[in-house]
Scaffold this motif. Structure first.
Motif, PDB file in Angstrom:
ATOM      1  N   LEU A 174      30.219  55.304  63.446  1.00 24.33           N
ATOM      2  CA  LEU A 174      31.516  55.906  63.141  1.00 24.33           C
ATOM      3  C   LEU A 174      32.141  56.534  64.386  1.00 24.33           C
ATOM      4  CD1 LEU A 174      30.752  57.694  59.736  1.00 24.33           C
ATOM      5  CD2 LEU A 174      31.907  55.504  60.086  1.00 24.33           C
ATOM      6  N   SER A 175      31.285  57.022  65.280  1.00 20.14           N
ATOM      7  CA  SER A 175      31.802  57.636  66.512  1.00 20.14           C
ATOM      8  C   SER A 175      32.410  56.604  67.457  1.00 20.14           C
ATOM      9  CB  SER A 175      30.682  58.394  67.232  1.00 20.14           C
ATOM     10  OG  SER A 175      29.535  57.572  67.396  1.00 20.14           O
ATOM     11  N   GLY A 176      32.212  55.331  67.154  1.00 12.86           N
ATOM     12  CA  GLY A 176      32.817  54.280  67.958  1.00 12.86           C
ATOM     13  C   GLY A 176      33.946  53.567  67.233  1.00 12.86           C
ATOM     14  N   PHE A 177      34.325  54.106  66.072  1.00 12.09           N
ATOM     15  CA  PHE A 177      35.407  53.487  65.287  1.00 12.09           C
ATOM     16  C   PHE A 177      36.764  53.731  65.958  1.00 12.09           C
ATOM     17  CE2 PHE A 177      34.127  52.545  60.652  1.00 12.09           C
ATOM     18  CZ  PHE A 177      32.958  51.949  61.072  1.00 12.09           C
ATOM     19  N   ASP A 178      37.640  52.738  65.828  1.00 14.21           N
ATOM     20  CA  ASP A 178      39.039  52.885  66.237  1.00 14.21           C
ATOM     21  C   ASP A 178      39.909  52.364  65.092  1.00 14.21           C
ATOM     22  OD1 ASP A 178      38.841  50.122  66.367  1.00 14.21           O
ATOM     23  OD2 ASP A 178      38.604  50.090  68.539  1.00 14.21           O
ATOM     24  N   ARG A 179      41.179  52.136  65.342  1.00 18.25           N
ATOM     25  CA  ARG A 179      42.079  51.736  64.261  1.00 18.25           C
ATOM     26  C   ARG A 179      41.790  50.330  63.736  1.00 18.25           C
ATOM     27  NH1 ARG A 179      46.031  55.234  63.261  1.00 18.25           N
ATOM     28  NH2 ARG A 179      46.413  56.884  64.784  1.00 18.25           N
ATOM     29  N   SER A 180      40.971  49.575  64.455  1.00 18.14           N
ATOM     30  CA  SER A 180      40.601  48.246  63.957  1.00 18.14           C
ATOM     31  C   SER A 180      39.454  48.335  62.952  1.00 18.14           C
ATOM     32  CB  SER A 180      40.198  47.331  65.121  1.00 18.14           C
ATOM     33  OG  SER A 180      39.034  47.831  65.775  1.00 18.14           O
ATOM     34  N   ASN A 181      38.850  49.507  62.840  1.00 22.00           N
ATOM     35  CA  ASN A 181      37.780  49.731  61.870  1.00 22.00           C
ATOM     36  C   ASN A 181      38.234  50.807  60.892  1.00 22.00           C
ATOM     37  OD1 ASN A 181      35.409  48.161  63.118  1.00 22.00           O
ATOM     38  ND2 ASN A 181      36.123  49.423  64.821  1.00 22.00           N
ATOM     39  N   LYS A 182      38.449  50.420  59.644  1.00 27.86           N
ATOM     40  CA  LYS A 182      38.976  51.357  58.652  1.00 27.86           C
ATOM     41  C   LYS A 182      38.045  51.441  57.450  1.00 27.86           C
ATOM     42  CE  LYS A 182      43.762  50.206  59.885  1.00 27.86           C
ATOM     43  NZ  LYS A 182      45.082  49.746  59.378  1.00 27.86           N
ATOM     44  N   GLU A 193      42.709  65.535  41.038  1.00 28.17           N
ATOM     45  CA  GLU A 193      42.379  64.141  41.259  1.00 28.17           C
ATOM     46  C   GLU A 193      42.082  63.893  42.735  1.00 28.17           C
ATOM     47  OE1 GLU A 193      45.343  61.550  39.804  1.00 28.17           O
ATOM     48  OE2 GLU A 193      44.993  62.017  37.686  1.00 28.17           O
ATOM     49  N   GLU A 194      41.350  62.813  42.983  1.00 31.80           N
ATOM     50  CA  GLU A 194      41.012  62.476  44.355  1.00 31.80           C
ATOM     51  C   GLU A 194      42.254  62.092  45.163  1.00 31.80           C
ATOM     52  OE1 GLU A 194      39.600  61.296  41.721  1.00 31.80           O
ATOM     53  OE2 GLU A 194      37.435  61.651  41.810  1.00 31.80           O
ATOM     54  N   ALA A 195      42.274  62.489  46.424  1.00 23.53           N
ATOM     55  CA  ALA A 195      43.367  62.097  47.312  1.00 23.53           C
ATOM     56  C   ALA A 195      42.892  60.930  48.169  1.00 23.53           C
ATOM     57  CB  ALA A 195      43.779  63.279  48.200  1.00 23.53           C
ATOM     58  N   PHE A 196      43.767  59.962  48.385  1.00 26.73           N
ATOM     59  CA  PHE A 196      43.393  58.759  49.115  1.00 26.73           C
ATOM     60  C   PHE A 196      43.708  58.897  50.609  1.00 26.73           C
ATOM     61  CE2 PHE A 196      44.360  54.571  50.892  1.00 26.73           C
ATOM     62  CZ  PHE A 196      43.196  53.888  50.587  1.00 26.73           C
ATOM     63  N   GLY A 197      42.860  58.293  51.440  1.00 22.98           N
ATOM     64  CA  GLY A 197      43.110  58.253  52.876  1.00 22.98           C
ATOM     65  C   GLY A 197      42.264  57.173  53.520  1.00 22.98           C
ATOM     66  N   LEU A 198      42.496  56.940  54.797  1.00 20.46           N
ATOM     67  CA  LEU A 198      41.758  55.920  55.542  1.00 20.46           C
ATOM     68  C   LEU A 198      41.081  56.545  56.766  1.00 20.46           C
ATOM     69  CD1 LEU A 198      44.369  53.002  55.584  1.00 20.46           C
ATOM     70  CD2 LEU A 198      42.232  53.048  54.283  1.00 20.46           C
ATOM     71  N   ILE A 199      39.769  56.342  56.878  1.00 13.29           N
ATOM     72  CA  ILE A 199      39.082  56.710  58.122  1.00 13.29           C
ATOM     73  C   ILE A 199      39.486  55.684  59.164  1.00 13.29           C
ATOM     74  CG2 ILE A 199      36.850  56.944  59.268  1.00 13.29           C
ATOM     75  CD1 ILE A 199      37.280  59.180  57.345  1.00 13.29           C
ATOM     76  N   GLU A 200      40.226  56.124  60.192  1.00 12.07           N
ATOM     77  CA  GLU A 200      40.770  55.183  61.174  1.00 12.07           C
ATOM     78  C   GLU A 200      40.439  55.544  62.607  1.00 12.07           C
ATOM     79  OE1 GLU A 200      44.652  53.341  60.576  1.00 12.07           O
ATOM     80  OE2 GLU A 200      44.982  54.766  58.975  1.00 12.07           O
ATOM     81  N   GLY A 207      34.517  65.811  67.935  1.00 16.92           N
ATOM     82  CA  GLY A 207      33.386  65.149  67.305  1.00 16.92           C
ATOM     83  C   GLY A 207      33.586  64.964  65.806  1.00 16.92           C
ATOM     84  N   ARG A 208      34.843  64.740  65.391  1.00 14.78           N
ATOM     85  CA  ARG A 208      35.131  64.593  63.963  1.00 14.78           C
ATOM     86  C   ARG A 208      35.872  63.278  63.705  1.00 14.78           C
ATOM     87  NH1 ARG A 208      37.763  70.504  62.946  1.00 14.78           N
ATOM     88  NH2 ARG A 208      39.039  69.709  64.678  1.00 14.78           N
ATOM     89  N   LEU A 209      35.730  62.799  62.491  1.00 11.74           N
ATOM     90  CA  LEU A 209      36.408  61.578  62.082  1.00 11.74           C
ATOM     91  C   LEU A 209      37.866  61.882  61.734  1.00 11.74           C
ATOM     92  CD1 LEU A 209      33.614  60.231  59.708  1.00 11.74           C
ATOM     93  CD2 LEU A 209      34.099  59.410  62.016  1.00 11.74           C
ATOM     94  N   LEU A 210      38.705  60.867  61.868  1.00 14.29           N
ATOM     95  CA  LEU A 210      40.125  61.021  61.554  1.00 14.29           C
ATOM     96  C   LEU A 210      40.429  60.308  60.240  1.00 14.29           C
ATOM     97  CD1 LEU A 210      41.646  60.349  65.097  1.00 14.29           C
ATOM     98  CD2 LEU A 210      41.211  62.562  63.999  1.00 14.29           C
ATOM     99  N   LEU A 211      40.792  61.102  59.230  1.00 13.34           N
ATOM    100  CA  LEU A 211      41.181  60.548  57.930  1.00 13.34           C
ATOM    101  C   LEU A 211      42.704  60.593  57.868  1.00 13.34           C
ATOM    102  CD1 LEU A 211      40.297  59.534  55.109  1.00 13.34           C
ATOM    103  CD2 LEU A 211      40.359  61.915  54.354  1.00 13.34           C
ATOM    104  N   ILE A 227      34.410  60.722  50.474  1.00 19.50           N
ATOM    105  CA  ILE A 227      33.499  59.637  50.135  1.00 19.50           C
ATOM    106  C   ILE A 227      34.233  58.312  50.262  1.00 19.50           C
ATOM    107  CG2 ILE A 227      32.123  61.069  48.567  1.00 19.50           C
ATOM    108  CD1 ILE A 227      33.587  59.737  46.230  1.00 19.50           C
ATOM    109  N   SER A 228      33.468  57.227  50.342  1.00 17.29           N
ATOM    110  CA  SER A 228      34.093  55.905  50.394  1.00 17.29           C
ATOM    111  C   SER A 228      34.656  55.564  49.013  1.00 17.29           C
ATOM    112  CB  SER A 228      33.078  54.847  50.823  1.00 17.29           C
ATOM    113  OG  SER A 228      32.002  54.785  49.917  1.00 17.29           O
ATOM    114  N   SER A 229      35.779  54.880  48.997  1.00 17.03           N
ATOM    115  CA  SER A 229      36.444  54.570  47.727  1.00 17.03           C
ATOM    116  C   SER A 229      35.985  53.240  47.137  1.00 17.03           C
ATOM    117  CB  SER A 229      37.956  54.546  47.925  1.00 17.03           C
ATOM    118  OG  SER A 229      38.321  53.410  48.699  1.00 17.03           O
TER     119      SER A 229
END
Length: 293
Positions: A174-182, A193-200, A207-211, A227-229
């Motif tokens: 995940l620390s090597g993810f960029d916008r091509s990995n979602k 209710e759950e809110a939707f987003g994309l880890i991009e 040192g954190r992921l971008l949702l 969590i993953s949807s």
């Protein structure tokens, strides 16, 4: 003449012998005190014995001390060697305990993934020039591993299979993810209710992921679980990703971006689970949709 000389010599020897016997008898008889010559002779002999005994005693003690020092030195070497072995055993025991704990957690997590087919694997290498981006595991296509499968630890998601060989695979962290990995994700909120987003992506500084792609009207709080949807058909649903740490508006003010602290330690990974998605893709929980890639 020669006969007279021999007789005189014999007489002298006899007289000397008689005197010697008399002196011996005189010296060994019980007396209250010794004579002056005897006292002088006894003291002289005692002084000589004392003078001779002292250096001999000193030398004897010195030799004993040297022997003791060598014995102590040898014992010290043996003790140091045993102490070093003991420390090595302690470190090995601690490492084995840690590995055992990791394996137990991994096995427990595998048993919990009832809807998926978990493939347990061990990390065997991390690239020195891409330490924070990818690693190699000891399972491949012969074990059921395929490209894009999710990879997790007992704590949470850590990445996906980037390339699968016959017996080994490369994991994109995940620390090597960029916008091509979602990764399409849900933010789980208490009482809402759950809110939707994309880890991009991944923020190197924090040192954190971008949702990203969160609607402006969605109210997120620090500590909300991500969590993953399962949307998109690649990553299974309900894989733990992390917790929301901070929420900001994107540069255009159209959506929100959340900084997510991963559940798993991305830099200390020994054992992983490759998740073979066997469950059916779930239906979207709201109108927003996204694709895993």
């Amino acid at each position: 003449m020669p006969s007279l000389f021999r007789k005189r010599r014999l007489m002298v020897v006899l007289i000397g012998f008689i005197i010697l016997v008399a002196l011996i008898g005189f010296s060994i008889r019980d007396r209250a005190s010794l004579s002056t010559p005897e006292k002088f002779l006894q003291d002289t002999v005692g002084w000589m014995q004392t003078i001779i005994h002292k250096p001999i005693s000193v030398v004897d003690h010195t030799v004993d001390n040297i022997q003791d020092m060598f014995a102590i030195y040898e014992q010290n070497k043996v003790l140091k060697a045993r102490l070093s072995e003991y420390k090595g055993v302690i470190r090995e025991n601690q490492r084995l305990k840690s590995d055992n704990a990791d394996l137990r957690k991994t096995i427990d997590k595998s048993e919990a993934l009832k809807d998926y087919s978990p493939i347990q694997a061990t990390v065997i290498a991390r690239s020195s020039d891409r330490w924070f981006e990818q690693m190699t595991i000891n399972k491949g296509e012969e074990h059921g591993v395929k490209k894009d499968m999710a990879v997790m630890t007992s704590d949470g998601l850590v990445g996906k299979i980037k390339a699968a060989g016959a017996f080994h695979s490369t994991v994109q962290l995940l620390s090597g993810f960029d916008r091509s990995n979602k990764i399409s994700s849900w933010v789980v909120r208490e009482g809402k209710e759950e809110a939707f987003g994309l880890i991009e992506g991944y923020d190197d500084e924090s040192g954190r992921l971008l949702l990203e792609g969160i609607k402006l009207d969605e109210e997120l709080e620090k500590g909300d679980t991500v969590i993953s949807s399962g949307l998109g058909g690649v990553f299974p649903s309900d894989l733990r990703i992390g917790t929301v740490e901070e929420v900001v508006n994107d540069q255009f003010g159209l959506t929100k971006t959340a900084y997510v602290e991963p559940f798993a330690d991305l830099f200390d990974i020994n054992h992983v689970i490759v998740v073979d998605r066997a469950a059916e893709t779930i239906e979207p929980k709201n109108s927003s949709e996204g694709d895993d890639s």
